[in-house]
Every structure is written in C-alpha cells, then in structure tokens.
Design an enzyme around this catalytic site. Structure first.
Site, PDB file in Angstrom:
ATOM      1  N   HIS A   1     -33.821 -32.074  32.689  1.00 36.19           N
ATOM      2  CA  HIS A   1     -33.895 -31.971  31.319  1.00 36.19           C
ATOM      3  C   HIS A   1     -33.489 -33.238  30.766  1.00 36.19           C
ATOM      4  CE1 HIS A   1     -34.349 -27.701  30.757  1.00 36.19           C
ATOM      5  NE2 HIS A   1     -33.690 -27.446  31.848  1.00 36.19           N
TER       6      HIS A   1
ATOM      7  N   LYS B   1     -28.611 -30.942  15.416  1.00 33.40           N
ATOM      8  CA  LYS B   1     -28.654 -31.110  16.888  1.00 33.40           C
ATOM      9  C   LYS B   1     -27.278 -31.783  17.269  1.00 33.40           C
ATOM     10  CE  LYS B   1     -32.407 -33.927  16.108  1.00 33.40           C
ATOM     11  NZ  LYS B   1     -33.165 -33.203  16.929  1.00 33.40           N
ATOM     12  N   ARG B   2     -27.002 -31.676  18.513  1.00 36.23           N
ATOM     13  CA  ARG B   2     -25.750 -32.388  19.050  1.00 36.23           C
ATOM     14  C   ARG B   2     -25.744 -33.901  18.628  1.00 36.23           C
ATOM     15  NH1 ARG B   2     -22.341 -29.953  22.740  1.00 36.23           N
ATOM     16  NH2 ARG B   2     -21.211 -31.772  22.864  1.00 36.23           N
TER      17      ARG B   2
ATOM     18  N   LYS C   1     -30.088 -39.849  19.647  1.00 34.74           N
ATOM     19  CA  LYS C   1     -30.540 -39.027  18.659  1.00 34.74           C
ATOM     20  C   LYS C   1     -30.712 -39.607  17.191  1.00 34.74           C
ATOM     21  CE  LYS C   1     -29.398 -34.702  21.037  1.00 34.74           C
ATOM     22  NZ  LYS C   1     -30.695 -34.109  21.296  1.00 34.74           N
TER      23      LYS C   1
ATOM     24  N   THR D   1     -36.300 -28.839  20.758  1.00 30.70           N
ATOM     25  CA  THR D   1     -36.938 -27.671  20.454  1.00 30.70           C
ATOM     26  C   THR D   1     -36.553 -27.164  19.080  1.00 30.70           C
ATOM     27  OG1 THR D   1     -34.709 -26.562  21.568  1.00 30.70           O
ATOM     28  CG2 THR D   1     -36.511 -26.347  22.657  1.00 30.70           C
TER      29      THR D   1
ATOM     30  N   LYS E   1     -38.796 -25.251  16.065  1.00 31.75           N
ATOM     31  CA  LYS E   1     -38.174 -24.153  15.171  1.00 31.75           C
ATOM     32  C   LYS E   1     -38.515 -24.549  13.758  1.00 31.75           C
ATOM     33  CE  LYS E   1     -34.684 -23.354  18.675  1.00 31.75           C
ATOM     34  NZ  LYS E   1     -33.509 -23.781  19.221  1.00 31.75           N
TER      35      LYS E   1
HETATM   36  O1  9GP Z   1     -31.955 -33.576  25.807  1.00 29.26           O
HETATM   37  C1  9GP Z   1     -32.704 -32.452  26.328  1.00 29.26           C
HETATM   38  C2  9GP Z   1     -33.656 -32.091  25.135  1.00 29.26           C
HETATM   39  O2  9GP Z   1     -34.446 -33.065  24.898  1.00 29.26           O
HETATM   40  C3  9GP Z   1     -34.385 -30.529  25.544  1.00 29.26           C
HETATM   41  O3  9GP Z   1     -35.003 -30.038  24.836  1.00 29.26           O
HETATM   42  C4  9GP Z   1     -33.243 -29.603  26.335  1.00 29.26           C
HETATM   43  C5  9GP Z   1     -34.069 -28.363  26.804  1.00 29.26           C
HETATM   44  O4  9GP Z   1     -35.168 -28.957  27.825  1.00 29.26           O
HETATM   45  O5  9GP Z   1     -32.722 -30.187  27.274  1.00 29.26           O
HETATM   46  C6  9GP Z   1     -31.646 -31.258  26.885  1.00 29.26           C
HETATM   47  N1  9GP Z   1     -30.851 -31.739  28.053  1.00 29.26           N
HETATM   48  C7  9GP Z   1     -29.846 -31.557  28.176  1.00 29.26           C
HETATM   49  O6  9GP Z   1     -29.158 -30.686  27.437  1.00 29.26           O
HETATM   50  C8  9GP Z   1     -29.119 -31.843  29.367  1.00 29.26           C
HETATM   51  O7  9GP Z   1     -29.901 -32.496  30.569  1.00 29.26           O
END
Ligand code: 9GP
Length: 826
Positions: free
Chosen positions: A369, A560-561, A566, A668, A672
C-alpha cells in the site's frame, strides 16, 4: 462481475414489517436494557434498535456459517491490523433493506432515527485509507456471497479523538466500547493461546531428525470478538473476527493470597496491553516491541483459528489445505504470519520443510500500500530474536534457501543478493518484512495502476526480474452502499428514479446517468440535492465551530490524514495567496469559496501538527477579516472520522487530491468524492489517473508535475529557492509565515513550514507545483460560475465511477489471486 439483483426492500423487509419491528425494539428496551419507552434516552433507543436489527443479522450469520460448513467452501482470510468500520447501524439497516421500515416504526414511537444514529461511536480501529479499504472489502465480500473472514485486533482504544485547542491538535483517548458495543459477540469457545519470548531447544529425534522446541517465556490468551458483516440484501453474513489479549491465568490467587496484591495483577496488565491501543507510538523501543507483539498476536491467533476449522473437516490431512485457504496480507503488518505458519507446519505438524514451504507459498498473497520508505517495515533481528526466537531461526532458514535460488539465477551476483535478502546487513541487522512478504507469497499486488507499476519498477525490480508476473495490480475501490446509498439518501433516491435501483450492486449502471447530463431539469435536481447537503454541512459547521458559511460558495474539501506528501500545506499556501490578492485588490474577482479540511496528524509528527495549527490560525484571521467580505472561509473540522466523512462527502463541490506524483499509492477519498458529484482538482498520482481516464479530461482539473517530471527534477537537483526568488507571490506568502500576522504576539510560530520548504529542501515539491495549482484553481473558479457546465461535469463524475466499486476490486482479487467461488446462502 457484479451480481444482478432486485432492490433489497424485497428481502429482509418482507419478513419483518413495521409492527414486528416496533415490537422488537420495545422488547429490547424492556428485556435487554431494563428500561421503558417513557424513560429511555436516545442512547437506549439506539441500543434497542441495534438489538432489533441484530436479531436479523444473527439469523443471517447462522445460515451463512451452516451453508459454508456444509459446502466445505474455500475462503479468503483477510489479515489486517486495521479495520476502519465506522458506524454499523445505518449500514446494516440499508444492507438488510430495513432502513425505511425502521425509520417509520421509530417515528410512530416518537423517535427520530437520524438522531439516535448519532449515538453510535465510530469503530475507529484504523488510521486511514488502508483500514477503511479493509472495511469496504469485507462489505463487498459479503455482498458478493464470497466465503471470507476478516481477522484483526480488538483494540480497546481505536484511533485517538482529535480536539483542537487554540488551533492546535490535542489527542484524547478513543473509547468506542465504553458502554458496550451492540454488534459484537464474544466467542470464548474459540479462545487461542499465544506464546512469546523464551528460548529454543535443539533436540535430536529417533531417526536423527533435528527437532526444535520453543520454550516460551510468556503465554497469553487471544479472545475472539465477532462482528457480523452484512452483505447487501442480507443473504450472506460473514464475520470480522478481532482478537483481544488477556492473561492466561486470569488472576494469580496464590500470589494474591500471599499478600502480593500488585504482583498478582502485573501479568494481567502486561497481557492486556497487547490489544490496548491501535498502533502505539513506535518512536521508543518499547513502542516498537509492542507493535511487533501485536502483529504476531493476531496472526498467531488467526492461523490457529483457521487450522482448527480446517482440521474439523479434514483432520491431519494437510493435502487439501491450499485448496481451502487463501490468506491476504494487508500490507506487511501481518507478514510474521509466514514464519508462524512454517513453525506450525514444521515444528508442530512435523511436515518436512519443503512440503511446508510449498503449502505456505500457495496460501499467502500480499498487498503493498505504499512506496514511502518510512512506512516499509523493518524489524531489528535482535528484537525478533527476543520476542520470537524460533521465528528468527525460521526467517534465516527461509532466507538461506532463497539466497541459493538467487545464486542459481544470478551466480555470484552479491549486489542482487543484498537487494533481495530478507536480512539487511548494517550496523544493526534488520529483517525486511516487505521482502519476506514477497518471498512467502504467491502473488503481490499494488493498489492502482501507477502504483503497481512503481512497485515493479522502483520498489521490487529484482523480484520482478526473478518472478515476472508475480506482481500485479488491483485498483482499490469503495463500497457504494455506504458511500452513496447510505450517506447520500437524496442523491440515491434521485438516481433510483432516473435509472432504477440496481446500481448499488452493479455500479456500472450509473453510466445510464450520462445521457441525462445535459438535461436542464436533471441538472437542477442534481444540484438541488447538492445544495441541501451543503445546508446540512453548514449547520454542522455552525454547530461545532460557530462559523457561518455561505452555501452558495464553492465547498472545497480536503479530507485525509495529514502528511507532507498529501500537501495540505499546498492548499494552505494557495488560500494565503487568495487572501493576499484580496487585500491588494478589494475587487479581486473570485466566486466565494469555503475551504474545508479534515485531518488527523500522527501524535509524534511535528510538522504535520504545525500544518494543522497553521490552517487554524490562518483560517481564524481570514474568517474574521471584514476586508475579505466572506469571499473565503477556512474551516478545519475537528476529529475527522468515517461518520464525519459521511456528512462531508455528499456536500462537497471540489475534491482536493493534490499529493506529489508518485507518493499516493491510490487514495480512496478521491473515489468517494467523485461518486458524490464533486470535481477533482488533482495531480496525476494514484487512482486520480484512472479517475481522469474514466471521467475524461474535460471533467477533472489535473495539474502539476508527473511522476517522470518529479524524478527528472530531483535528478537535475531541485532547488526550491529558485521558485522562491522567481515567483514574487510565493516569496511573499512564505515570508508572511515568519511574521506574527496570523499568530499575534508569537512571531515565527508558523515558520517550520517555511523552513521545511526552503531550508530542508521541499521533499514533496510544493513550490514546484504551486503555480500550476493556482492556475488550475482559477479554472475551477471559472467552471463553477457556469452553472450548467458545472452541473454537467458533476453528473458525469457520478456516472463514470462504476469502475471504483469495491465489488470490482474484489472480483479482480478473485480472478487474479484468490480463485474463490461464491456460495449462495438460501
Ligand atoms: O497511502 C495509501 C493510500 O494511497 C491507499 O489508498 C490506501 C489503501 O490502499 O493505503 C494507504 N497506505 C497506507 O495506509 C500505509 O501503507
């Protein structure tokens, strides 16, 4: 792909009508909660309603488990340290087709369903995208009637609750189950024991076979809590099984009786710490150790649970294990499951190594991820040795055999070996969990096309050369049941009227909206829904922050975080630029805009917290400056979480997806927001690229450096000072941060942002992208002023989101990786 289906209102709601439902709620008020209609407060009504819904859920669960057992189904086991479930009442009611029934029944009892829904605490057992993805995936798995179990940790405290005090983030503990959680079921009959610490004894068996015996120092209990996961239409109800740690002997009576009151409790406290909090601070040695213990704890419990279930049907015959079991590792957090399964097979089941490894490498698959180096886990070998001495031996053995294979492919190439090895040599020997995951899995995937490409090209190029085809892509998705149907009822109803109500199960059906995109009446209806959602959010903003916002302004949302990559600070710098333009020219022509943020920063991430502080301080100044004439408002919504996202997303006009190209694996939130008719302003990063492909260049605002341009600029020697000196606006804004203009009496309180961009090299190229971003924002402004054009673009965004249903992602996993079959539950 997606299952064709009728509207859910013909399923569970057929069996339960309003009268039954009222009766069930009252019965639970009386018999479960010991109160009555006259005394009950909203919390009691919420609990009684959950209990009434849970009756239907459990019926489905029982049938599903029986059907899966009788059919001896192959199942996917989704191992994830995080499941960000949010609230379940609304979701479960929608999926059971009981929402309207419940709403009407409660109304007749004098209770407003939307009010009592607010009583439900979010199940915030995750940090962000990764955990929420897991939650969307288990929704899709149940909806698509696929046999599946989610396995994770029953954290006592989920992600911290964020408060904003004088502009700064304060973390408070989250207590999502303080007054009991009505959905979860404790299963003491399935408790597992987990061993930790101790030493390994080498023995010689009768046939000269070397045997290893691990003498653990500590044993703890894993107590399973099951959360039923209701598929849309409520036929299949799968389970999310979360493990809670407890001391093996609940209480040491001998010690207690001998007067050691405190000592008697010590073991309990130690054992219970394992599942106490989500991702404890890992900056200290103890924090890191606890995190590794957490990972092992839930993997070990889950594997034993899987094996127990397998043995019930197949006894000690391991030959069918790989036909029945596939385990998806959600990032490297559960990677320790690989040596744990090897230990169980070799040491306990006494299989020979090759046979065991053959099983292992047909069972595990791994999803990556992130490419961010700081998020790719590595554990000091000595730490693993201390906590899991036998596992370190197994890891060395896996690596030893793998190195022989590498040597065969590239004889004598030590550089290749160093890159591919699980062990990173250096001052401190480290175990690379990413390499372990690739080596121990039969498939590896990234989460968006560009990300998977970069995984192959930059992160694991040697693995790609060794095993071409092993690394693949599965683009992320979101469940349209939660992220449109439940969170945006007005838009859902409008869509139902226009194209029918089967889109929640077949999101490509939304394409049918395209042909109405230019229809004036439909445009009006679509934008009326948006307007009403904006009014609701405006009320919420007034209620929580006492800020008045104009619902005719553009609602520009970044949720988002908080992370430098970001680039919330790029958004902030642009807000400051607009403010400055207005101060310099009171007639500066722009459509009023409300910039809305929602973001939590990791407690130890100083600069991220400084950015939150800066957003609040700049916002406070702008919001109260009469010269701005309300053209700009800045709103930072505290405690961003799933249930808040459900309110913000339907009300958004603009979706900020502005990460440095190559850094956001997928995203994601971008899906949404677009699904709910927000237009994206974004870089060519993660799934933005695929969103742009779907909606077309005319319906998205793409700006900034591409992945290749970012690399090229870096290689050429990126110097942010070039942008600072060449662009007067950039210089003025950054210099502004040094004054006390936004922080009266505290000059320099915001200077860390300027320092990170100038003195520390601007690692995420904020300044390089600033001008392109600002130009793209001008285009957003122009587009919004043309009401017809904007409405058309918004409708097309909703219409083109079919690809991003998590049902499609799951179908991709099924086809490419899991090879699962649906099992109909009658
Ligand atoms: O930062 C990614 C994010 O872009 C992605 O949508 C999400 C689900 O696949 O994973 C996030 N990654 C993490 O939270 C840590 O690896």
């Amino acid at each position: 792909m997606s299952r064709k289906a009728k509207a859910p209102s013909t399923t569970a709601s057929e069996a339960i009508n309003k009268i039954d439902f009222k009766e069930a709620v009252i019965r639970h008020l009386h018999c479960t909660l010991g109160t009555d209609e006259n005394k009950a407060n909203n919390h009691a009504w919420w609990k009684a309603t959950c209990a009434a819904i849970q009756e239907n859920v459990l019926e489905g669960l029982r049938k599903t488990q029986k059907t899966h057992y009788l059919n001896d189904t192959r199942a996917v086991h989704y191992f994830s340290a995080e499941f960000l479930m949010g609230r379940l009442l609304s979701n479960n009611m929608h999926n059971l087709g009981l929402f309207d029934t419940a709403q009407e029944a409660l109304k007749e009892l004098g209770v407003e369903l939307t009010d009592i829904m607010e009583e439900e605490p979010d199940m915030a057992l995750g940090n962000g995208g990764l955990g929420r993805l897991a939650a969307c995936f288990i929704d899709s798995l149940a909806t698509m009637e696929l046999p599946a179990i989610g396995y994770g940790i029953h954290y006592e405290h989920g992600l911290f609750r964020q408060e904003i005090k004088s502009g700064a983030q304060i973390e408070r503990p989250d207590s999502w189950r303080d007054y009991g959680n009505p959905w979860e079921i404790c299963r003491p009959e399935s408790i597992q024991e987990v061993s930790l610490y101790g030493y390994v004894e080498t023995k010689y068996g009768e046939n000269g076979r070397i045997q290893k015996e691990w003498h653990p120092g500590v044993t703890v209990k894993g107590v399973p809590w099951d959360i039923p996961v209701v598929g849309y239409e409520g036929k299949t109800v799968n389970v999310l099984r979360l493990w809670q740690s407890e001391a093996s002997d609940y209480f040491n009576w001998d010690v207690f009786n001998a007067g050691g009151y405190v000592d008697a409790q010590r073991e309990n406290v130690h054992a219970e710490t394992i599942s106490k909090v989500l991702y404890p601070n890992d900056e200290t040695e103890a924090g890191k150790e606890l995190r590794l213990v957490q990972q092992y704890f839930f993997c070990s419990c889950s594997l034993k649970d899987i094996i127990r279930r397998y043995k019930r049907a197949h006894g000690d015959d391991w030959s069918r294990f790989v036909e029945q079991v596939v385990i998806q590792l959600n990032d490297t957090h559960p990677a320790i499951a690989i040596p744990e399964l090897m230990r169980i097979l070799v040491d306990r089941a006494e299989l020979d190594w090759d046979k065991a490894w053959n099983i292992c490498t047909q069972v595990f698959a791994y999803t990556n991820h992130t490419l961010l180096p700081e998020a790719l886990e590595k554990w000091p070998a000595r730490m693993i040795e201390k906590i899991l001495p036998r596992h370190l031996e197994i890891i060395y053995e896996i690596n030893h055999r793998f190195m022989a294979l590498v040597d065969k492919k590239w004889p004598g190439d030590n550089e290749k070996k160093a890159k591919l090895s699980i062990i990173e040599e250096g001052n401190e020997k480290m175990v690379r969990m990413g390499n372990l995951s690739v080596i121990g899995s039969f498939a590896v995937n990234g989460v968006a096309e560009i990300h998977s490409h970069l995984v192959k090209q930059n992160l694991f190029p040697e693995f790609e050369a060794l095993w071409p085809g092993k690394i693949t892509n599965v683009t992320n998705g979101i469940t349209p049941r939660r992220w449109l149907k439940a969170c945006n009822p007005a838009l859902s109803a409008l869509i139902d009227k226009k194209i029918g109500n089967d889109w929640p199960l077949d999101l490509n059906k939304l394409e049918g909206l395209s042909k109405h995109a230019e229809n004036k009446t439909f445009q009006k209806q679509f934008m009326q829904v948006k307007h009403a959602n904006k009014q609701r959010l405006a009320k919420e903003i007034k209620h929580s922050l006492d800020i008045d916002v104009d619902v005719n302004a553009i609602f520009d949302v970044q949720i988002k975080r908080l992370h430098e990559y970001k680039r919330q600070h790029l958004n902030l710098l642009h807000i400051m630029a607009l403010y400055r333009r207005i101060l310099e020219n009171p007639d500066y022509d722009m459509h009023p805009r409300v910039f809305i943020f929602g973001a939590k920063a990791a407690p130890g991430y100083r600069l991220a917290k400084d950015i939150i502080y800066a957003i609040n301080m700049v916002g406070n100044k702008i919001n109260n400056d009469p010269r701005v004439k309300n053209k700009i408002k800045v709103v930072f919504m505290p405690n961003y979480r799933v249930s808040l996202a459900e309110k913000m997303i339907p009300a958004s006009d603009v979706s900020e997806q502005i990460s440095t190209a190559g850094k956001e694996a997928s995203g994601t939130g971008n899906m949404k927001l677009a699904l709910n008719g927000a237009l994206t302003i974004g870089t060519l990063d993660g799934a933005n690229i695929e969103i742009a492909e779907e909606v077309g260049d005319d319906n998205i605002f793409i700006f900034g450096l591409t992945v290749d341009e970012v690399d090229a600029l870096k290689n050429d020697g990126y110097n942010p000072l070039d942008y600072y000196y060449r662009d007067a606006e950039i210089k003025a804004i950054l210099d502004w941060l040094e004054t006390d203009y936004f922080t009266p009496g505290q000059p320099g309180a915001l200077v860390s942002i300027k320092q990170s961009l100038l003195d520390e090299g601007d690692a995420y190229m904020v300044l390089a992208d600033f001008r392109a971003y600002s130009d793209a924002q001008i285009k957003v402004d122009e587009a919004y002023r043309d009401k017809t054009r904007w409405a058309k673009m918004a409708i097309i965004n909703t219409a083109k989101m079919g690809k991003f249903t998590s049902d499609r992602s799951i179908q991709d996993y099924v086809d490419k990786i899991w090879k699962l079959r649906a099992c109909e539950v009658k």
